[in-house]
Design a protein around this motif. Structure first.
Motif, PDB file in Angstrom:
ATOM      1  N   LYS A  17      -4.517  10.952   6.872  1.00  0.00           N
ATOM      2  CA  LYS A  17      -3.926  11.791   8.119  1.00  0.00           C
ATOM      3  C   LYS A  17      -4.219  13.152   7.943  1.00  0.00           C
ATOM      4  CE  LYS A  17      -2.078   9.293  10.728  1.00  0.00           C
ATOM      5  NZ  LYS A  17      -2.743   8.505  11.775  1.00  0.00           N
ATOM      6  N   LYS A  18      -4.073  13.849   9.218  1.00  0.00           N
ATOM      7  CA  LYS A  18      -4.380  15.257   9.176  1.00  0.00           C
ATOM      8  C   LYS A  18      -3.519  15.951   7.966  1.00  0.00           C
ATOM      9  CE  LYS A  18      -5.786  16.635  13.719  1.00  0.00           C
ATOM     10  NZ  LYS A  18      -5.671  17.205  14.749  1.00  0.00           N
ATOM     11  N   SER A  19      -2.156  15.417   7.859  1.00  0.00           N
ATOM     12  CA  SER A  19      -1.272  15.977   6.895  1.00  0.00           C
ATOM     13  C   SER A  19      -1.625  15.947   5.291  1.00  0.00           C
ATOM     14  CB  SER A  19       0.263  15.430   7.016  1.00  0.00           C
ATOM     15  OG  SER A  19      -0.099  13.934   6.891  1.00  0.00           O
ATOM     16  N   GLY A  20      -2.705  14.921   5.310  1.00  0.00           N
ATOM     17  CA  GLY A  20      -3.175  14.601   3.960  1.00  0.00           C
ATOM     18  C   GLY A  20      -2.570  13.554   3.276  1.00  0.00           C
ATOM     19  N   ALA A  21      -1.474  12.962   3.880  1.00  0.00           N
ATOM     20  CA  ALA A  21      -1.139  11.459   3.714  1.00  0.00           C
ATOM     21  C   ALA A  21      -1.842  10.658   3.923  1.00  0.00           C
ATOM     22  CB  ALA A  21       0.428  11.355   4.503  1.00  0.00           C
ATOM     23  N   VAL A  22      -1.661   9.323   2.956  1.00  0.00           N
ATOM     24  CA  VAL A  22      -2.943   8.334   3.012  1.00  0.00           C
ATOM     25  C   VAL A  22      -2.013   7.146   3.578  1.00  0.00           C
ATOM     26  CG1 VAL A  22      -4.350   6.674   1.853  1.00  0.00           C
ATOM     27  CG2 VAL A  22      -4.300   8.964   1.106  1.00  0.00           C
ATOM     28  N   LYS A  23      -2.384   6.512   4.740  1.00  0.00           N
ATOM     29  CA  LYS A  23      -1.493   5.489   5.557  1.00  0.00           C
ATOM     30  C   LYS A  23      -2.349   4.122   4.797  1.00  0.00           C
ATOM     31  CE  LYS A  23      -1.110   3.977  10.137  1.00  0.00           C
ATOM     32  NZ  LYS A  23      -1.313   4.218  11.451  1.00  0.00           N
ATOM     33  N   PHE A  24      -1.270   3.010   4.718  1.00  0.00           N
ATOM     34  CA  PHE A  24      -1.901   1.870   4.298  1.00  0.00           C
ATOM     35  C   PHE A  24      -1.056   0.594   4.858  1.00  0.00           C
ATOM     36  CE2 PHE A  24       1.499   2.447   1.363  1.00  0.00           C
ATOM     37  CZ  PHE A  24       2.163   1.145   1.037  1.00  0.00           C
ATOM     38  N   ARG A  25      -1.795  -0.517   4.892  1.00  0.00           N
ATOM     39  CA  ARG A  25      -1.068  -1.569   5.412  1.00  0.00           C
ATOM     40  C   ARG A  25      -0.399  -2.505   4.210  1.00  0.00           C
ATOM     41  NH1 ARG A  25      -2.960  -6.779   9.105  1.00  0.00           N
ATOM     42  NH2 ARG A  25      -1.013  -7.629   8.889  1.00  0.00           N
ATOM     43  N   ARG A  26       0.741  -3.016   4.239  1.00  0.00           N
ATOM     44  CA  ARG A  26       1.261  -3.739   3.208  1.00  0.00           C
ATOM     45  C   ARG A  26       0.504  -4.992   3.038  1.00  0.00           C
ATOM     46  NH1 ARG A  26       5.132  -0.582   1.780  1.00  0.00           N
ATOM     47  NH2 ARG A  26       6.001   0.852   3.561  1.00  0.00           N
ATOM     48  N   ALA A  27       0.376  -5.359   1.593  1.00  0.00           N
ATOM     49  CA  ALA A  27       0.036  -6.563   1.412  1.00  0.00           C
ATOM     50  C   ALA A  27       0.861  -7.898   1.450  1.00  0.00           C
ATOM     51  CB  ALA A  27      -0.444  -6.671  -0.261  1.00  0.00           C
ATOM     52  N   GLY A  28       0.477  -8.883   1.690  1.00  0.00           N
ATOM     53  CA  GLY A  28       1.241 -10.262   2.016  1.00  0.00           C
ATOM     54  C   GLY A  28       1.988 -10.510   3.113  1.00  0.00           C
ATOM     55  N   LYS A  40      14.643 -10.666   3.743  1.00  0.00           N
ATOM     56  CA  LYS A  40      14.487  -9.309   3.369  1.00  0.00           C
ATOM     57  C   LYS A  40      13.146  -9.009   2.968  1.00  0.00           C
ATOM     58  CE  LYS A  40      15.931  -6.254  -0.630  1.00  0.00           C
ATOM     59  NZ  LYS A  40      16.793  -6.326  -1.780  1.00  0.00           N
ATOM     60  N   GLN A  41      12.307  -9.850   2.453  1.00  0.00           N
ATOM     61  CA  GLN A  41      11.075  -9.527   1.961  1.00  0.00           C
ATOM     62  C   GLN A  41      10.228  -9.271   3.508  1.00  0.00           C
ATOM     63  OE1 GLN A  41      10.596 -13.089  -0.042  1.00  0.00           O
ATOM     64  NE2 GLN A  41       9.269 -12.188  -1.839  1.00  0.00           N
ATOM     65  N   LYS A  42      10.550 -10.266   4.288  1.00  0.00           N
ATOM     66  CA  LYS A  42       9.927 -10.066   5.735  1.00  0.00           C
ATOM     67  C   LYS A  42       9.925  -8.593   6.286  1.00  0.00           C
ATOM     68  CE  LYS A  42      10.408 -14.849   6.637  1.00  0.00           C
ATOM     69  NZ  LYS A  42      10.842 -15.919   7.527  1.00  0.00           N
ATOM     70  N   VAL A  43      11.410  -8.234   6.384  1.00  0.00           N
ATOM     71  CA  VAL A  43      11.552  -7.154   6.947  1.00  0.00           C
ATOM     72  C   VAL A  43      10.800  -5.782   6.187  1.00  0.00           C
ATOM     73  CG1 VAL A  43      13.574  -5.393   7.395  1.00  0.00           C
ATOM     74  CG2 VAL A  43      13.943  -8.042   8.114  1.00  0.00           C
ATOM     75  N   GLU A  44      10.982  -6.005   4.917  1.00  0.00           N
ATOM     76  CA  GLU A  44      10.249  -4.817   4.244  1.00  0.00           C
ATOM     77  C   GLU A  44       8.684  -4.827   4.410  1.00  0.00           C
ATOM     78  OE1 GLU A  44      11.899  -5.252   0.068  1.00  0.00           O
ATOM     79  OE2 GLU A  44      13.710  -4.299   0.764  1.00  0.00           O
ATOM     80  N   LEU A  45       8.284  -6.017   4.566  1.00  0.00           N
ATOM     81  CA  LEU A  45       6.626  -6.019   4.792  1.00  0.00           C
ATOM     82  C   LEU A  45       6.268  -5.488   6.324  1.00  0.00           C
ATOM     83  CD1 LEU A  45       5.879  -9.475   3.173  1.00  0.00           C
ATOM     84  CD2 LEU A  45       5.328  -7.008   2.324  1.00  0.00           C
ATOM     85  N   ARG A  46       7.277  -5.172   7.207  1.00  0.00           N
ATOM     86  CA  ARG A  46       6.857  -4.818   8.423  1.00  0.00           C
ATOM     87  C   ARG A  46       6.130  -3.473   8.472  1.00  0.00           C
ATOM     88  NH1 ARG A  46      12.329  -5.790  11.210  1.00  0.00           N
ATOM     89  NH2 ARG A  46      12.581  -7.961  11.393  1.00  0.00           N
ATOM     90  N   GLY A  47       5.321  -3.150   9.313  1.00  0.00           N
ATOM     91  CA  GLY A  47       4.618  -2.013   9.549  1.00  0.00           C
ATOM     92  C   GLY A  47       3.685  -1.516   8.515  1.00  0.00           C
ATOM     93  N   THR A  48       3.449  -0.110   8.424  1.00  0.00           N
ATOM     94  CA  THR A  48       2.462   0.419   7.409  1.00  0.00           C
ATOM     95  C   THR A  48       3.416   1.472   6.520  1.00  0.00           C
ATOM     96  OG1 THR A  48       1.950   2.277   8.943  1.00  0.00           O
ATOM     97  CG2 THR A  48       0.633   0.148   8.950  1.00  0.00           C
ATOM     98  N   GLY A  49       2.945   1.942   5.629  1.00  0.00           N
ATOM     99  CA  GLY A  49       3.491   2.662   4.534  1.00  0.00           C
ATOM    100  C   GLY A  49       2.509   3.977   4.257  1.00  0.00           C
ATOM    101  N   HIS A  50       3.179   4.888   3.374  1.00  0.00           N
ATOM    102  CA  HIS A  50       2.231   5.980   2.895  1.00  0.00           C
ATOM    103  C   HIS A  50       2.167   5.777   1.494  1.00  0.00           C
ATOM    104  CE1 HIS A  50       3.131   7.268   6.912  1.00  0.00           C
ATOM    105  NE2 HIS A  50       2.058   7.891   6.839  1.00  0.00           N
ATOM    106  N   LEU A  51       1.056   6.274   0.896  1.00  0.00           N
ATOM    107  CA  LEU A  51       0.834   6.352  -0.603  1.00  0.00           C
ATOM    108  C   LEU A  51       1.615   7.347  -1.219  1.00  0.00           C
ATOM    109  CD1 LEU A  51      -2.692   5.127  -1.101  1.00  0.00           C
ATOM    110  CD2 LEU A  51      -0.880   3.857  -1.432  1.00  0.00           C
ATOM    111  N   LYS A  52       2.012   7.165  -2.592  1.00  0.00           N
ATOM    112  CA  LYS A  52       2.689   8.453  -3.314  1.00  0.00           C
ATOM    113  C   LYS A  52       1.470   9.363  -3.678  1.00  0.00           C
ATOM    114  CE  LYS A  52       6.763   6.310  -4.816  1.00  0.00           C
ATOM    115  NZ  LYS A  52       7.202   5.790  -3.685  1.00  0.00           N
ATOM    116  N   ASP A  53       1.705  10.634  -4.024  1.00  0.00           N
ATOM    117  CA  ASP A  53       0.787  11.478  -4.020  1.00  0.00           C
ATOM    118  C   ASP A  53      -0.385  11.245  -5.235  1.00  0.00           C
ATOM    119  OD1 ASP A  53       2.096  13.111  -2.060  1.00  0.00           O
ATOM    120  OD2 ASP A  53       3.104  14.408  -3.471  1.00  0.00           O
TER     121      ASP A  53
END
Length: 67
Positions: A17-28, A40-53
């Motif tokens: 992203k422009k901010s330098g964050a790296v966006k990814f899609r969750r596995a599984g 709980k697993q299904k809810v946590e797998l929704r959407g995308t996330g950003h990697l740690k620095d």
């Protein structure tokens, strides 16, 4: 000097992203209803996330022209 190539595996899986964050899609996520995943697993797998620095730094090496 020739142009640098982006790693094709990384461009299919990550987006810098422009901010330098790296966006990814969750596995599984492909077969959410199968293999007895809990709600709980299904809810946590929704959407995308950003990697740690630390991880994002390694992925950015695959994108030579990312800002």
């Amino acid at each position: 000097m020739p142009k640098l190539k982006t790693k094709s595996g990384a461009k299919k899986r990550f987006q810098v992203k422009k901010s330098g964050a790296v966006k990814f899609r969750r596995a599984g996520v492909r077969h959410l209803a199968t293999f007895g995943k809990t709600k709980k697993q299904k809810v946590e797998l929704r959407g995308t996330g950003h990697l740690k620095d630390e991880d994002a730094k390694k992925i950015k090496e695959c994108f030579p022209y990312a800002r």
